[in-house]
Design a protein around this motif. Structure first.
Motif, PDB file in Angstrom:
ATOM      1  N   LEU A  52       8.091  -4.346 -11.915  1.00  0.00           N
ATOM      2  CA  LEU A  52       9.345  -3.674 -12.247  1.00  0.00           C
ATOM      3  C   LEU A  52       9.136  -2.552 -13.253  1.00  0.00           C
ATOM      4  O   LEU A  52       9.731  -1.473 -13.137  1.00  0.00           O
ATOM      5  N   PHE A  53       8.271  -2.798 -14.242  1.00  0.00           N
ATOM      6  CA  PHE A  53       8.044  -1.817 -15.295  1.00  0.00           C
ATOM      7  C   PHE A  53       6.706  -1.091 -15.146  1.00  0.00           C
ATOM      8  O   PHE A  53       6.312  -0.332 -16.019  1.00  0.00           O
ATOM      9  N   GLY A  54       6.025  -1.334 -14.038  1.00  0.00           N
ATOM     10  CA  GLY A  54       4.754  -0.674 -13.781  1.00  0.00           C
ATOM     11  C   GLY A  54       4.948   0.712 -13.182  1.00  0.00           C
ATOM     12  O   GLY A  54       6.077   1.207 -13.059  1.00  0.00           O
ATOM     13  N   PRO A  55       3.860   1.350 -12.773  1.00  0.00           N
ATOM     14  CA  PRO A  55       3.945   2.732 -12.286  1.00  0.00           C
ATOM     15  C   PRO A  55       4.567   2.881 -10.900  1.00  0.00           C
ATOM     16  O   PRO A  55       4.946   3.993 -10.513  1.00  0.00           O
ATOM     17  N   HIS A  56       4.683   1.787 -10.141  1.00  0.00           N
ATOM     18  CA  HIS A  56       5.192   1.893  -8.772  1.00  0.00           C
ATOM     19  C   HIS A  56       6.272   0.832  -8.503  1.00  0.00           C
ATOM     20  O   HIS A  56       6.069  -0.074  -7.688  1.00  0.00           O
ATOM     21  N   PRO A  57       7.411   0.935  -9.160  1.00  0.00           N
ATOM     22  CA  PRO A  57       8.469  -0.060  -8.965  1.00  0.00           C
ATOM     23  C   PRO A  57       9.186   0.157  -7.629  1.00  0.00           C
ATOM     24  O   PRO A  57       9.038   1.222  -7.003  1.00  0.00           O
ATOM     25  N   PRO A  58       9.952  -0.803  -7.186  1.00  0.00           N
ATOM     26  CA  PRO A  58      10.763  -0.589  -5.985  1.00  0.00           C
ATOM     27  C   PRO A  58      11.864   0.422  -6.282  1.00  0.00           C
ATOM     28  O   PRO A  58      12.183   0.697  -7.439  1.00  0.00           O
ATOM     29  N   ARG A  59      12.424   0.973  -5.225  1.00  0.00           N
ATOM     30  CA  ARG A  59      13.586   1.848  -5.356  1.00  0.00           C
ATOM     31  C   ARG A  59      14.662   1.336  -4.421  1.00  0.00           C
ATOM     32  O   ARG A  59      14.374   0.691  -3.413  1.00  0.00           O
ATOM     33  N   LEU A  60      15.875   1.624  -4.757  1.00  0.00           N
ATOM     34  CA  LEU A  60      16.967   1.051  -3.981  1.00  0.00           C
ATOM     35  C   LEU A  60      16.919   1.497  -2.530  1.00  0.00           C
ATOM     36  O   LEU A  60      17.293   0.740  -1.635  1.00  0.00           O
ATOM     37  N   GLN A  68       0.824  -1.205   0.000  1.00  0.00           N
ATOM     38  CA  GLN A  68       0.000   0.000   0.000  1.00  0.00           C
ATOM     39  C   GLN A  68       0.860   1.257   0.000  1.00  0.00           C
ATOM     40  O   GLN A  68       0.547   2.243  -0.685  1.00  0.00           O
ATOM     41  N   ALA A  69       1.958   1.235   0.765  1.00  0.00           N
ATOM     42  CA  ALA A  69       2.845   2.401   0.806  1.00  0.00           C
ATOM     43  C   ALA A  69       3.469   2.655  -0.560  1.00  0.00           C
ATOM     44  O   ALA A  69       3.623   3.812  -0.989  1.00  0.00           O
ATOM     45  N   ARG A  70       3.817   1.602  -1.269  1.00  0.00           N
ATOM     46  CA  ARG A  70       4.422   1.759  -2.590  1.00  0.00           C
ATOM     47  C   ARG A  70       3.392   2.256  -3.604  1.00  0.00           C
ATOM     48  O   ARG A  70       3.702   3.084  -4.467  1.00  0.00           O
ATOM     49  N   LEU A  71       2.158   1.767  -3.500  1.00  0.00           N
ATOM     50  CA  LEU A  71       1.123   2.181  -4.441  1.00  0.00           C
ATOM     51  C   LEU A  71       0.706   3.636  -4.221  1.00  0.00           C
ATOM     52  O   LEU A  71       0.228   4.294  -5.146  1.00  0.00           O
ATOM     53  N   GLN A  72       0.865   4.151  -3.009  1.00  0.00           N
ATOM     54  CA  GLN A  72       0.443   5.508  -2.703  1.00  0.00           C
ATOM     55  C   GLN A  72       1.498   6.549  -3.035  1.00  0.00           C
ATOM     56  O   GLN A  72       1.172   7.743  -3.098  1.00  0.00           O
ATOM     57  N   ARG A  73       2.726   6.134  -3.246  1.00  0.00           N
ATOM     58  CA  ARG A  73       3.748   7.117  -3.567  1.00  0.00           C
ATOM     59  C   ARG A  73       3.756   7.363  -5.081  1.00  0.00           C
ATOM     60  O   ARG A  73       3.368   6.500  -5.873  1.00  0.00           O
ATOM     61  N   PRO A  74       4.208   8.522  -5.496  1.00  0.00           N
ATOM     62  CA  PRO A  74       4.186   8.854  -6.927  1.00  0.00           C
ATOM     63  C   PRO A  74       5.181   8.017  -7.714  1.00  0.00           C
ATOM     64  O   PRO A  74       6.089   7.397  -7.148  1.00  0.00           O
ATOM     65  N   GLU A  75       4.990   8.005  -9.009  1.00  0.00           N
ATOM     66  CA  GLU A  75       5.942   7.327  -9.873  1.00  0.00           C
ATOM     67  C   GLU A  75       7.323   7.953  -9.692  1.00  0.00           C
ATOM     68  O   GLU A  75       7.440   9.127  -9.350  1.00  0.00           O
ATOM     69  N   HIS A 135      12.964   4.324 -20.594  1.00  0.00           N
ATOM     70  CA  HIS A 135      11.761   5.129 -20.349  1.00  0.00           C
ATOM     71  C   HIS A 135      11.922   6.034 -19.130  1.00  0.00           C
ATOM     72  O   HIS A 135      11.077   6.033 -18.223  1.00  0.00           O
ATOM     73  N   ASP A 136      12.987   6.802 -19.091  1.00  0.00           N
ATOM     74  CA  ASP A 136      13.243   7.781 -18.025  1.00  0.00           C
ATOM     75  C   ASP A 136      13.540   7.155 -16.666  1.00  0.00           C
ATOM     76  O   ASP A 136      13.593   7.866 -15.660  1.00  0.00           O
ATOM     77  N   ARG A 137      13.707   5.848 -16.628  1.00  0.00           N
ATOM     78  CA  ARG A 137      14.095   5.192 -15.379  1.00  0.00           C
ATOM     79  C   ARG A 137      15.500   4.608 -15.522  1.00  0.00           C
ATOM     80  O   ARG A 137      15.966   4.354 -16.630  1.00  0.00           O
ATOM     81  N   LEU A 138      16.112   4.381 -14.379  1.00  0.00           N
ATOM     82  CA  LEU A 138      17.443   3.808 -14.365  1.00  0.00           C
ATOM     83  C   LEU A 138      17.410   2.539 -13.525  1.00  0.00           C
ATOM     84  O   LEU A 138      17.191   2.590 -12.305  1.00  0.00           O
ATOM     85  N   TYR A 139      17.592   1.392 -14.199  1.00  0.00           N
ATOM     86  CA  TYR A 139      17.547   0.087 -13.538  1.00  0.00           C
ATOM     87  C   TYR A 139      18.975  -0.371 -13.237  1.00  0.00           C
ATOM     88  O   TYR A 139      19.815  -0.415 -14.141  1.00  0.00           O
ATOM     89  N   LEU A 140      19.226  -0.709 -11.979  1.00  0.00           N
ATOM     90  CA  LEU A 140      20.568  -1.123 -11.574  1.00  0.00           C
ATOM     91  C   LEU A 140      20.777  -2.583 -11.949  1.00  0.00           C
ATOM     92  O   LEU A 140      20.150  -3.482 -11.381  1.00  0.00           O
ATOM     93  N   VAL A 177      16.220   1.880  -9.646  1.00  0.00           N
ATOM     94  CA  VAL A 177      15.256   0.790  -9.537  1.00  0.00           C
ATOM     95  C   VAL A 177      16.043  -0.523  -9.450  1.00  0.00           C
ATOM     96  O   VAL A 177      16.734  -0.888 -10.400  1.00  0.00           O
ATOM     97  N   PRO A 178      15.967  -1.220  -8.313  1.00  0.00           N
ATOM     98  CA  PRO A 178      16.690  -2.492  -8.198  1.00  0.00           C
ATOM     99  C   PRO A 178      15.953  -3.598  -8.937  1.00  0.00           C
ATOM    100  O   PRO A 178      14.727  -3.699  -8.855  1.00  0.00           O
ATOM    101  N   ILE A 179      16.696  -4.415  -9.647  1.00  0.00           N
ATOM    102  CA  ILE A 179      16.093  -5.529 -10.368  1.00  0.00           C
ATOM    103  C   ILE A 179      15.851  -6.708  -9.440  1.00  0.00           C
ATOM    104  O   ILE A 179      14.878  -7.442  -9.581  1.00  0.00           O
ATOM    105  N   GLN A 180      16.735  -6.892  -8.458  1.00  0.00           N
ATOM    106  CA  GLN A 180      16.602  -8.019  -7.546  1.00  0.00           C
ATOM    107  C   GLN A 180      15.923  -7.583  -6.248  1.00  0.00           C
ATOM    108  O   GLN A 180      16.128  -6.458  -5.786  1.00  0.00           O
ATOM    109  N   PRO A 181      15.085  -8.462  -5.645  1.00  0.00           N
ATOM    110  CA  PRO A 181      14.343  -8.075  -4.443  1.00  0.00           C
ATOM    111  C   PRO A 181      15.071  -8.370  -3.144  1.00  0.00           C
ATOM    112  O   PRO A 181      14.552  -8.088  -2.071  1.00  0.00           O
TER     113      PRO A 181
END
Length: 277
Positions: free
Chosen positions: A232-240, A41-48, A187-192, A94-98
């Motif tokens: 990973l490629f949706g509007p609310h990906p994880p961040r490092l 829920q916290a991830r879905l509520q924060r902006p892209e 697409h304006d994101r940087l994936y590690l 954006v981290p690729i691994q969880p």
């Protein structure tokens, strides 16, 4: 050791299965479910994530970058690709691994007390030593093999060559895979892609930026252990930075892993029907 696993990224059953398969510590499923839902829920509520802005490597480090570009490994990895050396905001990656082995991440970055240390950690200009034990074993002419043991999971057989100039000589080269911190721009994101543990360790020390090799791609390279593509490629990906936010990770015991590389000589006789001409 301790590990940190990002929650709210996969179905609860998959997350619970990870802990069941990879740690012996008991996990209360009701508590895990509540924490997982809170993180989601916290991830879905924060902006892209904002568009990723990188900055040039300072001129002070131009010679270091030049030395990196001359390394045979760099030439082998990026000979046919267009890359840039940039300073990146660690927390917004954006981290690729969880999952990370958190103690290992801290250990990787513990000796970085200056920018010189940071550049050597993220973009090593010379080959870095690694601890490997083992050797060659043989029983007469049979069961010849080479067994190597290392705690560095990035070590692998990097190359195999066969020479026939003077008899037959086969050589195997063992080296590291994730040597340079590398990110892929999409697409304006940087994936590690490489360097997650180093990035987490640096951020834990309060270091907000690091040098990195950046490549603009049409498709981000993922692995079987990556975050699900829809997240990973949706509007609310994880961040490092999520690896440092208790809302987003579950900390657990994590046994030190060791990699075993076994090169075995095998020979056998088989029937052969030569091609008819």
């Amino acid at each position: 050791m301790t590990g940190r696993y990002l929650l709210g990224l996969a179905p609860l059953g998959e997350t619970a299965a990870f802990f069941h398969n990879h740690t012996t510590a008991p996990v209360d499923l009701e508590t895990l479910a509540r924490h997982d839902d809170l993180s989601r829920q916290a991830r879905l509520q924060r902006p892209e994530p904002p568009a990723c802005i990188t900055t040039p490597i300072p001129d002070l480090w131009a010679d270091h970058v030049h030395q990196v570009m001359k390394r045979p490994l760099f030439l082998k990895l990026f000979a046919d690709r267009t890359v840039q050396f940039r300073m990146v905001d660690i927390g917004s990656l954006v981290p690729i691994q969880p999952h990370v082995a958190y103690d290992f991440a801290l250990m990787r970055a513990q000796s970085t007390t200056s920018w010189s240390d940071i550049f050597s950690l993220c973009l090593p200009a010379v080959a870095q030593p690694f601890d490997v034990t083992g050797g060659v074993t043989a029983r007469g002419n049979q069961e010849i093999g080479c067994t190597l043991l290392t705690t560095d999971l990035n070590v692998m057989v990097a190359e195999a060559r066969m020479l026939t100039d003077h008899g037959l000589q086969v050589t195997f080269t063992v080296g590291k895979t994730a040597v340079f911190c590398q990110a892929q721009a999409w697409h304006d994101r940087l994936y590690l892609k490489d360097g997650t543990h180093r990035a987490v360790g640096l951020l834990a020390q309060g270091i907000t930026h690091m040098p990195c090799i950046v490549e603009t791609v049409d498709t981000v390279q993922t692995t079987v252990h990556s975050v699900d593509a829809s997240v990973l490629f949706g509007p609310h990906p994880p961040r490092l930075r999520d690896f440092l936010d208790p809302v987003h990770y579950w900390e657990h015991s994590w046994a030190m892993r060791k990699k075993i590389i076994r090169i075995i000589v095998d020979e056998f006789v088989t029937a052969w029907d030569p091609p008819h001409t």
